[in-house]
Design an enzyme around this catalytic site. Structure first.
Site, PDB file in Angstrom:
ATOM      1  N   ALA A 138     -41.609  -9.732 -46.576  1.00 19.20           N
ATOM      2  CA  ALA A 138     -42.447 -10.097 -47.428  1.00 19.20           C
ATOM      3  C   ALA A 138     -41.988  -9.532 -48.938  1.00 19.20           C
ATOM      4  O   ALA A 138     -41.423  -8.637 -49.466  1.00 19.20           O
ATOM      5  CB  ALA A 138     -43.624 -10.424 -46.889  1.00 19.20           C
ATOM      6  N   PHE A 139     -42.019 -10.631 -49.987  1.00 23.80           N
ATOM      7  CA  PHE A 139     -41.306 -10.307 -51.438  1.00 23.80           C
ATOM      8  C   PHE A 139     -42.371  -9.344 -51.985  1.00 23.80           C
ATOM      9  O   PHE A 139     -42.217  -8.400 -52.637  1.00 23.80           O
ATOM     10  CB  PHE A 139     -41.714 -11.999 -51.815  1.00 23.80           C
ATOM     11  CG  PHE A 139     -42.717 -11.179 -53.486  1.00 23.80           C
ATOM     12  CD1 PHE A 139     -43.999 -11.904 -52.773  1.00 23.80           C
ATOM     13  CD2 PHE A 139     -42.431 -11.156 -54.134  1.00 23.80           C
ATOM     14  CE1 PHE A 139     -45.131 -12.488 -53.307  1.00 23.80           C
ATOM     15  CE2 PHE A 139     -43.735 -11.361 -55.273  1.00 23.80           C
ATOM     16  CZ  PHE A 139     -44.862 -11.590 -54.747  1.00 23.80           C
ATOM     17  N   LYS A 140     -44.135  -8.520 -51.180  1.00 22.66           N
ATOM     18  CA  LYS A 140     -44.192  -8.015 -52.033  1.00 22.66           C
ATOM     19  C   LYS A 140     -44.281  -6.010 -51.954  1.00 22.66           C
ATOM     20  O   LYS A 140     -43.988  -5.414 -52.378  1.00 22.66           O
ATOM     21  CB  LYS A 140     -45.878  -7.629 -51.171  1.00 22.66           C
ATOM     22  CG  LYS A 140     -46.531  -9.614 -50.996  1.00 22.66           C
ATOM     23  CD  LYS A 140     -48.073  -9.691 -51.862  1.00 22.66           C
ATOM     24  CE  LYS A 140     -48.560 -10.798 -52.299  1.00 22.66           C
ATOM     25  NZ  LYS A 140     -47.568 -11.742 -51.571  1.00 22.66           N
ATOM     26  N   ASP A 141     -42.803  -6.008 -50.468  1.00 25.54           N
ATOM     27  CA  ASP A 141     -42.109  -5.414 -51.615  1.00 25.54           C
ATOM     28  C   ASP A 141     -41.685  -4.821 -52.271  1.00 25.54           C
ATOM     29  O   ASP A 141     -41.426  -3.254 -52.311  1.00 25.54           O
ATOM     30  CB  ASP A 141     -41.036  -4.879 -49.966  1.00 25.54           C
ATOM     31  CG  ASP A 141     -41.944  -4.827 -47.610  1.00 25.54           C
ATOM     32  OD1 ASP A 141     -42.944  -4.525 -48.403  1.00 25.54           O
ATOM     33  OD2 ASP A 141     -41.666  -5.447 -47.004  1.00 25.54           O
ATOM     34  N   LEU A 180     -44.464  -3.197 -53.528  1.00 22.52           N
ATOM     35  CA  LEU A 180     -45.546  -2.249 -52.973  1.00 22.52           C
ATOM     36  C   LEU A 180     -44.140  -0.850 -52.780  1.00 22.52           C
ATOM     37  O   LEU A 180     -44.753   0.445 -52.181  1.00 22.52           O
ATOM     38  CB  LEU A 180     -46.059  -2.823 -52.013  1.00 22.52           C
ATOM     39  CG  LEU A 180     -47.361  -3.702 -52.411  1.00 22.52           C
ATOM     40  CD1 LEU A 180     -48.087  -4.722 -52.012  1.00 22.52           C
ATOM     41  CD2 LEU A 180     -48.663  -2.162 -53.252  1.00 22.52           C
TER      42      LEU A 180
END
Ligand SMILES: *Cc1c(COP(=O)(O)O)cnc(C)c1O
Length: 493
Positions: free
Chosen positions: A111-114, A117
Site C-alpha cells: 500500500a502507498f504508506k510504504d 514509512l
C-alpha cells in the site's frame, strides 16, 4: 531553512527538530518557512534520474540538517530491491484516454504508506541523533489497517527504535491482521485490543498524554513518538512521486515539455493529495488536483462549499483507509493558502469545539480553483473495478477505484481532457473479498485462500509479500483490555 507551526509562526524549529517532534506542542503542524522552487531547468535535470536520485534532489531542498550523502544512503535502503519489487519504485502504467496510473504499492506492505514509512525510520533515527540528544524512540500506533503494518515493516530491526502497534480485535481484514501478527523483527510488538478502532485510538492517545509514564521512559532514555501522517517526515517523501510521475510522462513523450497534468488522488487524511499541492507550489506543472472520497465525503462538501462539517454519519466502506471524518493535513493547506497562523488556529479551534468550520469566501474560491472534488459510493467503486478490468485488463483496488470513478465524473462534468494521473494506493490483493465481488466471482474462500482465488479469477499473480503470508508463522496472539495498554508499553520498553 526553518519550520514553523501552522498555529503559531513564532514556534520555530529546524528540519530535524520538526521530524523528531512530529507535532508542535500547541497542537499545530510543522511546515517549511519557504517552499523551494524547482523550475524547468530542475525538471529537465530530474528527467534523467532514477527514483532515488529524484528523491534526494527534492528532499535535500527541505532538509538542510541532512547531507545529500545521508539522503542518498537512506533512499537506497528504503526503496531498494529488498523492499520494492519494481526497480522504478513508483511505476506508471498507461490506461486509455490519456490517463496513467501511478502505482504506489510496490513496497513490502503493498500500500502507498510504504512510500513514506520505508524512509521515515532513517529520517527519524537520524533526527534523534541530531536533535533528540541521542535518545531512543518508541513508535506507538493505533491502526485500522494499512498504517500499522507499514510502520511495523519500516521500523522492524531499525537500531535505536522499538515499535508497538495496537489494532482493534474486530475491524481489520483477515489479511491485514495476518500481515501484522506475522511481523518479523526483534523490536516489534503487536497487540489486539478488545473493542473497535476508536477504543484502541483513544487508549493510545491517553498513553501519549500520560506525563508520569513519559517522565519514567525519559529517565530510561526513551521517548514515545507516533508514525502518523502529520509528521513532516511522512509528507516529504510523498512530494517526490508527483515529480517522478511527471518526469516519466515527459520521458515517454506522453506530454510536451512544461505541459500540465491533472492528478486524481483517493483521499482520507489529506496527506497524499497535500504532497501534490506542495509539488505544484514548487513549480511542477499540475493542472487540477482532484480529491476523491468514498461515502465519507466530508472533503467533497468542503471543497465545493467551504464548510467543513464532521457531524455526519460515519460509513464503513470497502475502501477502509479512506473512512475518515477528520482530515488532519487539511490544516496545512489552510495555512499555506492564507499564510495566517491565527486564522488557521481559529478554524481548528472551531473544529475541536463544534465539529464544524466555514472558511472565508475568498479562501473557499481559491480552493475551488485549485482542487476539484467528488465522491463514489461502494456500488460505484465495485463498478469501476469491473469496468477497468474488462476494458483494460487491469485489476485495481477499491481505493484506486474510488479515484477512477471520480476522475470520470470530473472529466464528464468539466469537459476537461488534459493528461491525467490516477494515483493508485494499494494492491488489489490486499482487498481480495471486495475485488472478487466486483468481478462477479462467488466464493466461499476465506483469509489467505482468497488471494489464490483472485489470482485465478484475474490471471494475475499477487505480490510476493501477500503470497507468502500463509506460510508465515503467527507470532502475536491474545487480546487485551484497554486498561492493560500502559502496562504493555512499560514492559515492552
Ligand atoms: C492511507 C490510504 C489512503 C488515504 O491517504 P491519505 O494520505 O490519508 O489521504 C488511500 N488509500 C490507501 C490504500 C491508504 O492506505
Amino acid at each position: 531553512m526553518h519550520y514553523f507551526s501552522t498555529r503559531d509562526r513564532n514556534i520555530q524549529i529546524s528540519s530535524a527538530g520538526a521530524i523528531a517532534m512530529g507535532l508542535s506542542r500547541e497542537g499545530g503542524l510543522f511546515v517549511p518557512s519557504v517552499l523551494p522552487t524547482l523550475g524547468r531547468g530542475a525538471l529537465a535535470e530530474m528527467r534523467g534520474m532514477n527514483y532515488c536520485q529524484r528523491a534526494v534532489y527534492v528532499m535535500k531542498r527541505f532538509l538542510d540538517d541532512y547531507s545529500a550523502g545521508e539522503l542518498a544512503d537512506f533512499t537506497a535502503r528504503a526503496y531498494g530491491p529488498a523492499a520494492f519489487d519494481s526497480p522504478d519504485v513508483a511505476p506508471l502504467r498507461a490506461l486509455g484516454d490519456g490517463v496513467s496510473m501511478l502505482e504506489l504499492w510496490h513496497g513490502p506492505t503493498c500500500a502507498f504508506k510504504d512510500m513514506a514509512l520505508q524512509l521515515l525510520p532513517y529520517l527519524l533515527t537520524s533526527a534523534m541523533k541530531k536533535y533528540g540528544g541521542g535518545k531512543k524512540v518508541c513508535i506507538l500506533a493505533a491502526t485500522s489497517g494499512d498504517t500499522g503494518k507499514a510502520a511495523l515493516e519500516g521500523f522492524s530491526n531499525v537500531e535505536g527504535t522499538k515499535i508497538i502497534v495496537f489494532y482493534p480485535e474486530r475491524g481489520v481484514s483477515d489479511i491485514q491482521k495476518l500481515q501484522m501478527t506475522t511481523q518479523r523483527g526483534s523490536n516489534v510488538g503487536v497487540f489486539a485490543v478488545r473493542g473497535n478502532f476508536d477504543d484502541a485510538q483513544s487508549a493510545v492517545k491517553a498513553i501519549f498524554s500520560d506525563a508520569a509514564l513519559r517522565d519514567e521512559l525519559n529517565g530510561r532514555g526513551w521517548i514515545l513518538s507516533s508514525a502518523n501522517s502529520i509528521n513532516w517526515g511522512r509528507l516529504l517523501p510523498q512530494i517526490v512521486y508527483y515529480f517522478s510521475a511527471w518526469c516519466d510522462l515527459a520521458e515517454r513523450g506522453a506530454i510536451r515539455d512544461g505541459e500540465a497534468v491533472d492528478f486524481c488522488v483517493p483521499t482520507g487524511n489529506f496527506g497524499d493529495i497535500l504532497a501534490g499541492w506542495y509539488a505544484k507550489r514548487m513549480g511542477l506543472p499540475i493542472g487540477r488536483l482532484i480529491c476523491a472520497s468514498n461515502a465519507n465525503n466530508v472533503l467533497t462538501d468542503f471543497i465545493r462549499t467551504g464548510v467543513y462539517n464532521k457531524n455526519r454519519e460515519f460509513h464503513t466502506t470497502i475502501s477502509p483507509s479512506m473512512d475518515i471524518l477528520i482530515s488532519s493535513n487539511l490544516e496545512r493547506l489552510l495555512f499555506d493558502l492564507t499564510g495566517d497562523d491565527r486564522e488557521t488556529a481559529g478554524y481548528m479551534r472551531e473544529l475541536a469545539k463544534t465539529g464544524r468550520y466555514e472558511v472565508s469566501k475568498r479562501l473557499s474560491e481559491r480552493i475551488g480553483r485549485e482542487f476539484w472534488a467528488g465522491c463514489a459510493d461502494d456500488d460505484e467503486t465495485r463498478g469501476a473495478i469491473g469496468e477497468v478490468f474488462r476494458t483494460e485488463g487491469v485489476l485495481i483496488d477499491p481505493h484506486t477505484a474510488v479515484g477512477y470513478a471520480v476522475l470520470k465524473k470530473y472529466r464528464a462534468q468539466t469537459g476537461e481532457s488534459r493528461p491525467a494521473v490516477l494515483v493508485s494506493t494499494a494492491s488489489p490483493f490486499k482487498f481480495c473479498g471486495s475485488v472478487l465481488e466486483a468481478l462477479g466471482v462467488d466464493t466461499d474462500a476465506q483469509g489467505t485462500a482468497l488471494i489464490g482465488e483472485l489470482e485465478r479469477a484475474a490471471s494475475i499473480a499477487a505480490p510476493r509479500p501477500l503470497r507468502e503470508l500463509e506460510r508465515r508463522a503467527v507470532r502475536f496472539t491474545g487480546s487485551y483490555d484497554r486498561s492493560e495498554l500502559t502496562g504493555i508499553v512499560r514492559d515492552f520498553i
